[in-house]
Design a protein around this motif. Structure first.
Motif, PDB file in Angstrom:
ATOM      1  N   PRO A  25      13.286  -8.529 -29.296  1.00  0.00           N
ATOM      2  CA  PRO A  25      12.945  -7.116 -29.083  1.00  0.00           C
ATOM      3  C   PRO A  25      11.525  -6.904 -28.591  1.00  0.00           C
ATOM      4  N   VAL A  26      10.677  -7.938 -28.722  1.00  0.00           N
ATOM      5  CA  VAL A  26       9.275  -7.822 -28.321  1.00  0.00           C
ATOM      6  C   VAL A  26       9.049  -8.350 -26.903  1.00  0.00           C
ATOM      7  N   SER A  27       9.645  -9.518 -26.590  1.00  0.00           N
ATOM      8  CA  SER A  27       9.430 -10.153 -25.281  1.00  0.00           C
ATOM      9  C   SER A  27      10.772 -10.578 -24.702  1.00  0.00           C
ATOM     10  N   SER A  28      11.129 -10.003 -23.588  1.00  0.00           N
ATOM     11  CA  SER A  28      12.412 -10.323 -22.984  1.00  0.00           C
ATOM     12  C   SER A  28      12.450 -11.740 -22.418  1.00  0.00           C
ATOM     13  N   SER A  29      11.269 -12.335 -22.181  1.00  0.00           N
ATOM     14  CA  SER A  29      11.224 -13.678 -21.601  1.00  0.00           C
ATOM     15  C   SER A  29      11.276 -14.779 -22.648  1.00  0.00           C
TER      16      SER A  29
END
Length: 313
Positions: free
Chosen positions: A207-211
């Motif tokens: 939920p914080v970093s899509s990568s």
């Protein structure tokens, strides 16, 4: 002595099957005809292609080198013939398809049947296998791939994105409880997929970093190389399982499986149609892929979230 195109096609089929008997059955020819075609090709080329014994047929080094040169050339010739025939708006010849076993039996077979009814002059050969098949070596026109596409020269068209879900049987949930967070997930027994080396690391959307996906180390008591078998073992109460929705949907709808940690999202699968690189996509391949895209849809036909039952921890 000149070689004949039929002899060359027969040689390619024998190289694929590894057997004169199997090729004869697939080509609807007698074994003697297949054997003579191979012998005639050897005579025309002036080299031995196979070492023969009563028990097995072994391809020579010359045969392996020859097939690597010839196979793409034959494919180009067949595609050129298909392209030339397109002006008559006819889809004919043979379409060879490969796809994963469960997806093939659950959904693809019905789509292929409908496609075959539309084009009665087209012959269709389907091979279902959960292992990754080499389309070029196998002589396939088109394949269905589920999951991350590895780097290759294949041309891909995305058909849909399929969500994955963690689930278990109601009986397993009653006996063991359910994880409330991802941190608790790794302590539960699971059923894992054996065809992927990294399957014991279950990955989720971050939920914080899509990568950067979130990974959870799982310890599978049971592994299987088929999603349908994994689903059935989960229904039997043997652990948590991570399944694509095209396998889990019916069990979730009828309540034999319930969703676990519905607030988190496993990385989804993408379903692609793939075919070997070519300057001209044949009419039969283009028509078949268009047919799949229309019938699967986006989101795919099997995803009905409002009908799914969710387990509460």
């Amino acid at each position: 002595m000149k070689w004949r195109f039929d002899d060359l096609l027969t040689f390619l089929d024998v190289m694929e099957t590894g057997s004169i008997t199997l090729s004869a059955a697939r080509l609807n020819l007698s074994k003697s005809v297949v054997s003579k075609r191979i012998t005639d090709l050897e005579a025309a080329l002036g080299t031995e292609l196979f070492q023969r014994s009563p028990r097995k047929l072994l391809a020579t080094d010359n045969a392996h080198a020859f097939v690597e040169r010839v196979r793409p050339l034959v494919r180009d010739i067949m595609e050129a013939a298909d392209t030339a025939g397109e002006r008559y708006s006819a889809i004919r010849g043979t379409l060879r398809i490969t796809a994963p076993m469960t997806f093939g039996t659950f959904y693809l077979s019905r789509m292929i049947a409908d496609f075959a009814r539309q084009y009665p002059d087209l012959e269709i050969a389907v091979e279902l296998d959960d292992r990754m098949v080499d389309l070029v070596r196998g002589g396939f026109d088109v394949g269905v791939r589920i999951g991350i596409l590895k780097d290759s020269s294949l041309i891909a068209r995305k058909l849909c994105t399929d969500a994955r879900v963690i689930c278990c049987s109601p009986a397993f949930a009653a006996a063991n409880g359910l994880p409330k967070t991802l941190d608790e997930l790794g302590s539960f027994a699971c059923i894992d997929y054996s065809n992927v080396n990294t399957s014991q690391l279950w990955q989720f959307e971050n939920p914080v970093s899509s990568s950067e996906p979130v990974s959870v180390a799982m310890h599978g008591r049971i592994v299987a190389n088929n999603g349908e078998a994994m689903r059935d073992m989960a229904i039997a109460g043997l652990g948590l399982v991570r399944l694509p929705m095209f396998i889990a949907a019916d069990a979730l709808r009828n309540g034999t499986l319930i969703s676990v940690l519905p607030q988190v999202k496993p990385l989804p699968y993408r379903i692609h149609a793939v075919y070997p690189p070519t300057r001209h996509v044949s009419a039969k391949v283009r028509a078949f892929i268009d047919h799949l895209a229309r019938h699967i849809g986006e989101p795919p036909i099997w995803q009905m979230p409002d009908a799914l039952r969710t387990g509460q921890p």
